[in-house]
Motif scaffolding. Structure first.
Motif, short mmCIF file in Angstrom:
data_model
loop_
_atom_site.label_atom_id
_atom_site.label_comp_id
_atom_site.label_asym_id
_atom_site.label_seq_id
_atom_site.Cartn_x
_atom_site.Cartn_y
_atom_site.Cartn_z
N ARG A 169 0.85 -1.20 0.00
CA ARG A 169 0.00 0.00 0.00
C ARG A 169 0.88 1.25 0.00
O ARG A 169 1.89 1.32 0.72
CB ARG A 169 -0.89 0.02 1.25
N PRO A 170 0.49 2.28 -0.75
CA PRO A 170 1.25 3.54 -0.78
C PRO A 170 0.90 4.42 0.42
O PRO A 170 0.18 4.00 1.33
CB PRO A 170 0.78 4.18 -2.09
N ALA A 171 1.37 5.64 0.39
CA ALA A 171 1.10 6.61 1.46
C ALA A 171 -0.39 6.66 1.77
O ALA A 171 -1.23 6.67 0.87
CB ALA A 171 1.59 8.00 1.04
N GLY A 172 -0.70 6.69 3.04
CA GLY A 172 -2.09 6.76 3.49
C GLY A 172 -2.36 5.76 4.59
O GLY A 172 -1.45 5.35 5.31
N TRP A 173 -3.59 5.36 4.70
CA TRP A 173 -4.05 4.49 5.77
C TRP A 173 -4.31 3.07 5.27
O TRP A 173 -4.72 2.87 4.14
CB TRP A 173 -5.34 5.04 6.38
N CYS A 174 -4.11 2.11 6.17
CA CYS A 174 -4.40 0.70 5.91
C CYS A 174 -5.01 0.14 7.19
O CYS A 174 -4.41 0.25 8.26
CB CYS A 174 -3.10 -0.03 5.56
N VAL A 175 -6.20 -0.42 7.08
CA VAL A 175 -6.88 -0.97 8.25
C VAL A 175 -6.97 -2.48 8.12
O VAL A 175 -7.44 -3.01 7.11
CB VAL A 175 -8.30 -0.36 8.39
N TYR A 176 -6.50 -3.17 9.16
CA TYR A 176 -6.60 -4.62 9.25
C TYR A 176 -7.69 -4.97 10.25
O TYR A 176 -7.72 -4.43 11.35
CB TYR A 176 -5.27 -5.24 9.71
N PRO A 177 -8.59 -5.90 9.89
CA PRO A 177 -9.69 -6.27 10.80
C PRO A 177 -9.21 -7.15 11.96
O PRO A 177 -8.11 -7.71 11.90
CB PRO A 177 -10.64 -7.04 9.88
N PRO A 178 -10.03 -7.29 12.98
CA PRO A 178 -9.70 -8.19 14.09
C PRO A 178 -9.41 -9.59 13.59
O PRO A 178 -10.06 -10.10 12.68
CB PRO A 178 -10.97 -8.16 14.96
N GLY A 179 -8.37 -10.20 14.18
CA GLY A 179 -7.99 -11.55 13.83
C GLY A 179 -7.07 -11.67 12.63
O GLY A 179 -6.60 -12.76 12.32
N SER A 180 -6.78 -10.57 11.96
CA SER A 180 -5.89 -10.61 10.80
C SER A 180 -4.44 -10.78 11.26
O SER A 180 -4.10 -10.57 12.42
CB SER A 180 -6.04 -9.34 9.97
N ALA A 181 -3.59 -11.18 10.31
CA ALA A 181 -2.17 -11.41 10.61
C ALA A 181 -1.36 -11.09 9.37
O ALA A 181 -1.87 -11.13 8.26
CB ALA A 181 -1.94 -12.85 11.03
N HIS A 182 -0.08 -10.75 9.60
CA HIS A 182 0.80 -10.47 8.45
C HIS A 182 2.25 -10.40 8.88
O HIS A 182 2.57 -10.38 10.07
CB HIS A 182 0.39 -9.16 7.77
N PHE A 183 3.12 -10.40 7.88
CA PHE A 183 4.52 -10.02 8.02
C PHE A 183 4.55 -8.57 7.56
O PHE A 183 4.47 -8.31 6.34
CB PHE A 183 5.44 -10.85 7.11
N PRO A 184 4.63 -7.58 8.44
CA PRO A 184 4.63 -6.18 7.98
C PRO A 184 5.85 -5.92 7.11
O PRO A 184 6.98 -6.15 7.54
CB PRO A 184 4.67 -5.38 9.29
N THR A 185 5.61 -5.44 5.89
CA THR A 185 6.69 -5.34 4.92
C THR A 185 6.74 -3.97 4.26
O THR A 185 5.75 -3.52 3.69
CB THR A 185 6.51 -6.42 3.83
N VAL A 186 7.89 -3.35 4.36
CA VAL A 186 8.14 -2.11 3.61
C VAL A 186 9.03 -2.48 2.43
O VAL A 186 10.05 -3.14 2.59
CB VAL A 186 8.79 -1.02 4.48
N ALA A 187 8.60 -2.07 1.23
CA ALA A 187 9.34 -2.34 0.00
C ALA A 187 9.53 -1.05 -0.77
O ALA A 187 8.80 -0.08 -0.57
CB ALA A 187 8.57 -3.36 -0.84
N GLN A 188 10.51 -1.03 -1.65
CA GLN A 188 10.79 0.08 -2.56
C GLN A 188 11.23 1.36 -1.85
O GLN A 188 10.99 2.45 -2.33
CB GLN A 188 9.59 0.37 -3.46
N GLY A 189 11.85 1.22 -0.68
CA GLY A 189 12.34 2.41 0.01
C GLY A 189 12.18 2.33 1.51
O GLY A 189 12.11 1.26 2.10
N ARG A 190 12.08 3.50 2.09
CA ARG A 190 11.98 3.64 3.55
C ARG A 190 10.69 4.35 3.91
O ARG A 190 10.27 5.29 3.24
CB ARG A 190 13.17 4.46 4.06
N ALA A 191 10.07 3.88 4.99
CA ALA A 191 8.84 4.50 5.46
C ALA A 191 8.75 4.46 6.97
O ALA A 191 9.29 3.56 7.62
CB ALA A 191 7.62 3.79 4.87
N LEU A 192 8.07 5.44 7.50
CA LEU A 192 7.61 5.40 8.88
C LEU A 192 6.18 4.88 8.83
O LEU A 192 5.42 5.22 7.92
CB LEU A 192 7.61 6.78 9.53
#
Length: 154
Positions: free
Chosen positions: A117-140
């Motif tokens: 996902r690009p700049a902005g917001w991302c909402v994950y629902p209850p019970g979701s899971a992931h490997f949080p991944t930053v690609a193509q550069g650096r982000a906070l």
């Protein structure tokens, strides 16, 4: 921006989303009303960049990721905890969001994305899971967790 002013900025936003389901509708609402380029987004991004520079954000480091919990879940933050991570072209540890997770993606270098996902917001629902991944550069990435709940996989 001071840590106290940052707290107030996040509290103002948290009040607007308190009690709403963490779902695609909230994702759309956040990106429509507080998305990349909006006054809220820009204020949060400036605050996070400043907090990292001043040392009160992302004060820990492990596995190539700078991170830190800024505020524990509390009533003033509508029972969300507040964490910020600084990542560059890396996948973080797998985890589950028992109550969901709300992420603010703030690219700093390149065309950085978070979980695609690009700049902005991302909402994950209850019970979701992931490997949080930053690609193509650096982000906070600022993330709000209901009641501070997160479960790291073993």
């Amino acid at each position: 921006m001071s840590k106290q002013a940052f707290h107030q900025l996040v509290a103002d936003l948290a009040t607007q989303i308190a009690g709403r389901p963490l779902d695609a509708d909230l994702d759309h609402w956040l990106n429509t009303h507080h998305g990349a380029g909006s006054p809220t987004y820009e204020a949060l991004k400036r605050a996070c960049i400043g907090g990292v520079a001043e040392g009160w954000l992302c004060e820990r480091e492990g596995g190539g990721i700078r991170y830190g919990r800024v505020f524990k879940a509390e009533d003033a933050l509508s029972r969300f905890s507040v964490d910020v991570v600084d990542m560059r072209d890396i996948a973080g540890p797998h985890h589950t969001h028992p109550g969901g997770e709300i992420d603010l993606i703030m690219p700093l270098e390149g065309e950085a994305t978070f979980d695609g996902r690009p700049a902005g917001w991302c909402v994950y629902p209850p019970g979701s899971a992931h490997f949080p991944t930053v690609a193509q550069g650096r982000a906070l990435v600022l993330y709000l967790l209901p009641e501070g709940q997160i479960q790291f996989s073993k």
